[in-house]
Motif scaffolding. Sequence first.
Motif, PDB file in Angstrom:
ATOM      1  N   ALA A  27      -2.326  -4.060   6.585  1.00 31.16           N
ATOM      2  CA  ALA A  27      -2.657  -3.236   7.606  1.00 31.16           C
ATOM      3  C   ALA A  27      -3.470  -4.345   8.343  1.00 31.16           C
ATOM      4  CB  ALA A  27      -3.595  -2.242   7.365  1.00 31.16           C
ATOM      5  N   MET A  28      -2.978  -4.366   9.920  1.00 38.84           N
ATOM      6  CA  MET A  28      -3.695  -5.186  10.839  1.00 38.84           C
ATOM      7  C   MET A  28      -4.433  -4.523  11.787  1.00 38.84           C
ATOM      8  SD  MET A  28      -0.652  -8.143  10.973  1.00 38.84           S
ATOM      9  CE  MET A  28      -1.718  -9.311  11.971  1.00 38.84           C
ATOM     10  N   TRP A  29      -5.423  -4.905  12.470  1.00 37.49           N
ATOM     11  CA  TRP A  29      -6.086  -4.335  13.478  1.00 37.49           C
ATOM     12  C   TRP A  29      -7.052  -5.334  14.260  1.00 37.49           C
ATOM     13  CZ3 TRP A  29      -7.511  -3.356   8.358  1.00 37.49           C
ATOM     14  CH2 TRP A  29      -8.944  -3.915   8.194  1.00 37.49           C
ATOM     15  N   ASP A  30      -7.582  -4.963  15.170  1.00 41.97           N
ATOM     16  CA  ASP A  30      -8.234  -5.643  16.064  1.00 41.97           C
ATOM     17  C   ASP A  30      -9.956  -5.650  15.735  1.00 41.97           C
ATOM     18  OD1 ASP A  30      -6.581  -7.441  17.600  1.00 41.97           O
ATOM     19  OD2 ASP A  30      -6.282  -5.491  19.029  1.00 41.97           O
ATOM     20  N   ASP A  31     -10.469  -6.505  15.307  1.00 41.19           N
ATOM     21  CA  ASP A  31     -11.914  -6.385  14.949  1.00 41.19           C
ATOM     22  C   ASP A  31     -12.950  -6.602  16.245  1.00 41.19           C
ATOM     23  OD1 ASP A  31     -14.336  -6.194  13.673  1.00 41.19           O
ATOM     24  OD2 ASP A  31     -14.192  -7.921  12.370  1.00 41.19           O
ATOM     25  N   THR A  32     -13.541  -5.384  16.448  1.00 37.72           N
ATOM     26  CA  THR A  32     -14.342  -5.567  17.961  1.00 37.72           C
ATOM     27  C   THR A  32     -15.395  -6.319  17.738  1.00 37.72           C
ATOM     28  OG1 THR A  32     -15.316  -3.423  17.219  1.00 37.72           O
ATOM     29  CG2 THR A  32     -13.386  -3.310  18.442  1.00 37.72           C
ATOM     30  N   ALA A  33     -15.918  -6.624  16.493  1.00 38.40           N
ATOM     31  CA  ALA A  33     -17.223  -7.518  16.337  1.00 38.40           C
ATOM     32  C   ALA A  33     -16.680  -8.750  16.442  1.00 38.40           C
ATOM     33  CB  ALA A  33     -17.904  -7.176  15.112  1.00 38.40           C
ATOM     34  N   THR A  34     -15.728  -9.562  15.952  1.00 35.86           N
ATOM     35  CA  THR A  34     -15.434 -10.798  15.834  1.00 35.86           C
ATOM     36  C   THR A  34     -14.418 -11.244  17.044  1.00 35.86           C
ATOM     37  OG1 THR A  34     -14.126 -10.756  14.217  1.00 35.86           O
ATOM     38  CG2 THR A  34     -16.273 -10.958  13.751  1.00 35.86           C
ATOM     39  N   THR A  35     -13.805 -10.106  17.324  1.00 35.15           N
ATOM     40  CA  THR A  35     -12.565 -10.326  18.463  1.00 35.15           C
ATOM     41  C   THR A  35     -11.382 -11.096  17.772  1.00 35.15           C
ATOM     42  OG1 THR A  35     -13.518 -12.374  19.653  1.00 35.15           O
ATOM     43  CG2 THR A  35     -14.027 -10.143  20.678  1.00 35.15           C
ATOM     44  N   LEU A  36     -11.467 -10.782  16.492  1.00 30.92           N
ATOM     45  CA  LEU A  36     -10.371 -11.516  15.731  1.00 30.92           C
ATOM     46  C   LEU A  36      -9.317 -10.363  15.089  1.00 30.92           C
ATOM     47  CD1 LEU A  36     -12.252 -14.526  13.712  1.00 30.92           C
ATOM     48  CD2 LEU A  36     -10.561 -14.353  15.855  1.00 30.92           C
ATOM     49  N   THR A  37      -8.305 -10.898  14.585  1.00 30.29           N
ATOM     50  CA  THR A  37      -7.588  -9.788  14.047  1.00 30.29           C
ATOM     51  C   THR A  37      -7.673  -9.545  12.411  1.00 30.29           C
ATOM     52  OG1 THR A  37      -5.455 -10.263  15.300  1.00 30.29           O
ATOM     53  CG2 THR A  37      -5.407  -9.261  13.422  1.00 30.29           C
ATOM     54  N   ALA A  38      -7.944  -8.523  11.991  1.00 31.39           N
ATOM     55  CA  ALA A  38      -8.306  -8.343  10.570  1.00 31.39           C
ATOM     56  C   ALA A  38      -7.327  -7.801   9.950  1.00 31.39           C
ATOM     57  CB  ALA A  38      -9.486  -7.511  10.541  1.00 31.39           C
ATOM     58  N   THR A  39      -7.034  -7.858   8.708  1.00 28.15           N
ATOM     59  CA  THR A  39      -5.962  -7.364   7.581  1.00 28.15           C
ATOM     60  C   THR A  39      -6.891  -7.017   6.254  1.00 28.15           C
ATOM     61  OG1 THR A  39      -5.835  -9.528   6.702  1.00 28.15           O
ATOM     62  CG2 THR A  39      -4.205  -9.133   8.534  1.00 28.15           C
ATOM     63  N   ASN A  40      -5.984  -5.756   6.045  1.00 29.84           N
ATOM     64  CA  ASN A  40      -6.354  -5.424   4.678  1.00 29.84           C
ATOM     65  C   ASN A  40      -5.169  -4.819   3.823  1.00 29.84           C
ATOM     66  OD1 ASN A  40      -8.058  -3.950   2.741  1.00 29.84           O
ATOM     67  ND2 ASN A  40      -8.130  -2.094   3.859  1.00 29.84           N
ATOM     68  N   ILE A  41      -5.184  -5.048   2.690  1.00 29.86           N
ATOM     69  CA  ILE A  41      -3.910  -4.935   1.725  1.00 29.86           C
ATOM     70  C   ILE A  41      -3.854  -3.195   1.454  1.00 29.86           C
ATOM     71  CG2 ILE A  41      -2.940  -5.304  -0.498  1.00 29.86           C
ATOM     72  CD1 ILE A  41      -4.112  -7.841  -0.739  1.00 29.86           C
ATOM     73  N   VAL A  42      -2.556  -2.751   2.037  1.00 27.73           N
ATOM     74  CA  VAL A  42      -2.481  -1.466   1.830  1.00 27.73           C
ATOM     75  C   VAL A  42      -2.167  -1.246   0.523  1.00 27.73           C
ATOM     76  CG1 VAL A  42      -1.078   0.760   2.483  1.00 27.73           C
ATOM     77  CG2 VAL A  42      -2.207  -0.960   4.189  1.00 27.73           C
ATOM     78  N   GLY A  43      -0.912  -2.076  -0.043  1.00 29.36           N
ATOM     79  CA  GLY A  43      -0.347  -1.923  -1.450  1.00 29.36           C
ATOM     80  C   GLY A  43       0.609  -3.098  -1.740  1.00 29.36           C
ATOM     81  N   CYS A  44       0.840  -3.289  -2.914  1.00 25.10           N
ATOM     82  CA  CYS A  44       1.865  -4.349  -3.387  1.00 25.10           C
ATOM     83  C   CYS A  44       2.878  -3.520  -4.319  1.00 25.10           C
ATOM     84  CB  CYS A  44       1.362  -5.424  -3.996  1.00 25.10           C
ATOM     85  SG  CYS A  44       0.420  -6.480  -2.768  1.00 25.10           S
ATOM     86  N   ALA A  45       3.850  -4.133  -4.501  1.00 21.40           N
ATOM     87  CA  ALA A  45       4.928  -3.440  -5.257  1.00 21.40           C
ATOM     88  C   ALA A  45       5.918  -4.688  -5.960  1.00 21.40           C
ATOM     89  CB  ALA A  45       5.907  -2.627  -4.780  1.00 21.40           C
ATOM     90  N   GLN A  46       6.119  -4.802  -7.361  1.00 21.91           N
ATOM     91  CA  GLN A  46       7.164  -5.703  -7.677  1.00 21.91           C
ATOM     92  C   GLN A  46       8.386  -4.962  -8.068  1.00 21.91           C
ATOM     93  OE1 GLN A  46       4.911  -7.163 -11.199  1.00 21.91           O
ATOM     94  NE2 GLN A  46       4.341  -8.957 -10.023  1.00 21.91           N
ATOM     95  N   PHE A  47       9.535  -5.916  -7.682  1.00 15.20           N
ATOM     96  CA  PHE A  47      10.897  -5.003  -7.896  1.00 15.20           C
ATOM     97  C   PHE A  47      11.764  -6.207  -8.417  1.00 15.20           C
ATOM     98  CE2 PHE A  47      10.545  -5.624  -3.577  1.00 15.20           C
ATOM     99  CZ  PHE A  47      12.214  -6.067  -3.288  1.00 15.20           C
ATOM    100  N   PHE A  48      13.074  -5.782  -8.891  1.00 10.67           N
ATOM    101  CA  PHE A  48      13.965  -6.718  -9.318  1.00 10.67           C
ATOM    102  C   PHE A  48      15.407  -5.953  -8.766  1.00 10.67           C
ATOM    103  CE2 PHE A  48      10.979  -7.844 -12.512  1.00 10.67           C
ATOM    104  CZ  PHE A  48      11.051  -9.160 -12.574  1.00 10.67           C
ATOM    105  N   THR A  49      16.282  -6.946  -8.081  1.00 10.77           N
ATOM    106  CA  THR A  49      17.438  -6.503  -7.597  1.00 10.77           C
ATOM    107  C   THR A  49      18.449  -6.544  -8.681  1.00 10.77           C
ATOM    108  OG1 THR A  49      18.113  -8.830  -6.821  1.00 10.77           O
ATOM    109  CG2 THR A  49      16.966  -7.263  -5.029  1.00 10.77           C
ATOM    110  N   LYS A  50      19.300  -5.626  -8.620  1.00  8.71           N
ATOM    111  CA  LYS A  50      20.392  -5.541  -9.618  1.00  8.71           C
ATOM    112  C   LYS A  50      21.403  -6.661  -9.762  1.00  8.71           C
ATOM    113  CE  LYS A  50      20.767  -0.443  -9.545  1.00  8.71           C
ATOM    114  NZ  LYS A  50      21.630   0.619  -9.478  1.00  8.71           N
ATOM    115  N   GLU A  51      21.710  -6.897 -10.887  1.00  5.30           N
ATOM    116  CA  GLU A  51      22.682  -7.865 -11.073  1.00  5.30           C
ATOM    117  C   GLU A  51      24.106  -7.271 -10.418  1.00  5.30           C
ATOM    118  OE1 GLU A  51      22.800 -10.998 -12.665  1.00  5.30           O
ATOM    119  OE2 GLU A  51      20.794 -11.033 -12.918  1.00  5.30           O
ATOM    120  N   ASP A  52      24.803  -8.260  -9.645  1.00  5.18           N
ATOM    121  CA  ASP A  52      25.926  -7.806  -8.882  1.00  5.18           C
ATOM    122  C   ASP A  52      27.235  -8.588  -9.560  1.00  5.18           C
ATOM    123  OD1 ASP A  52      27.457  -6.715  -6.951  1.00  5.18           O
ATOM    124  OD2 ASP A  52      27.147  -8.149  -5.547  1.00  5.18           O
ATOM    125  N   TYR A  53      27.513  -8.027 -10.853  1.00  4.05           N
ATOM    126  CA  TYR A  53      28.745  -8.589 -11.365  1.00  4.05           C
ATOM    127  C   TYR A  53      28.825 -10.179 -11.490  1.00  4.05           C
ATOM    128  CZ  TYR A  53      29.850  -3.740 -10.932  1.00  4.05           C
ATOM    129  OH  TYR A  53      29.737  -2.467 -10.798  1.00  4.05           O
TER     130      TYR A  53
END
Length: 114
Positions: A27-53
């Motif tokens: 998640a990204m938003w403008d931090d009014t105190a530092t006037t910089l763009t702040a980020t925060n991790i909302v969530g992560c996921a690990q996945f594998f794609t299927k074998e395609d023959y």
Amino acid sequence: RMIPATSKTFVVNNLVSGTGYDLCVLAMWDDTATTLTATNIVGCAQFFTKEDYPQCQSMHSQFLGGTMILIIGGIIVATLLVFIVILMVRYKVCNNSQGKMSNVSNVYSQTNGA
């Protein structure tokens, strides 16, 4: 890739079959105190794609590669054979025309009477 805050879904393109991925949403938003763009991790996921023959794909690519090698090799061999035949015919024609003496018939000689 930037996704608007109103969006609940997204699509990930160009994934390779049989590969593992780590996907994190920030998640990204403008931090009014530092006037910089702040980020925060909302969530992560690990996945594998299927074998395609994979066997079918490798067989297809091997077949195509082998076919191309045979075609190119055949063209080279055919070209060499034609070149050799042309040289043999040319050699035989040139030797036959130079090696034989011409036959002369009905030859008369003229003398000055002595």
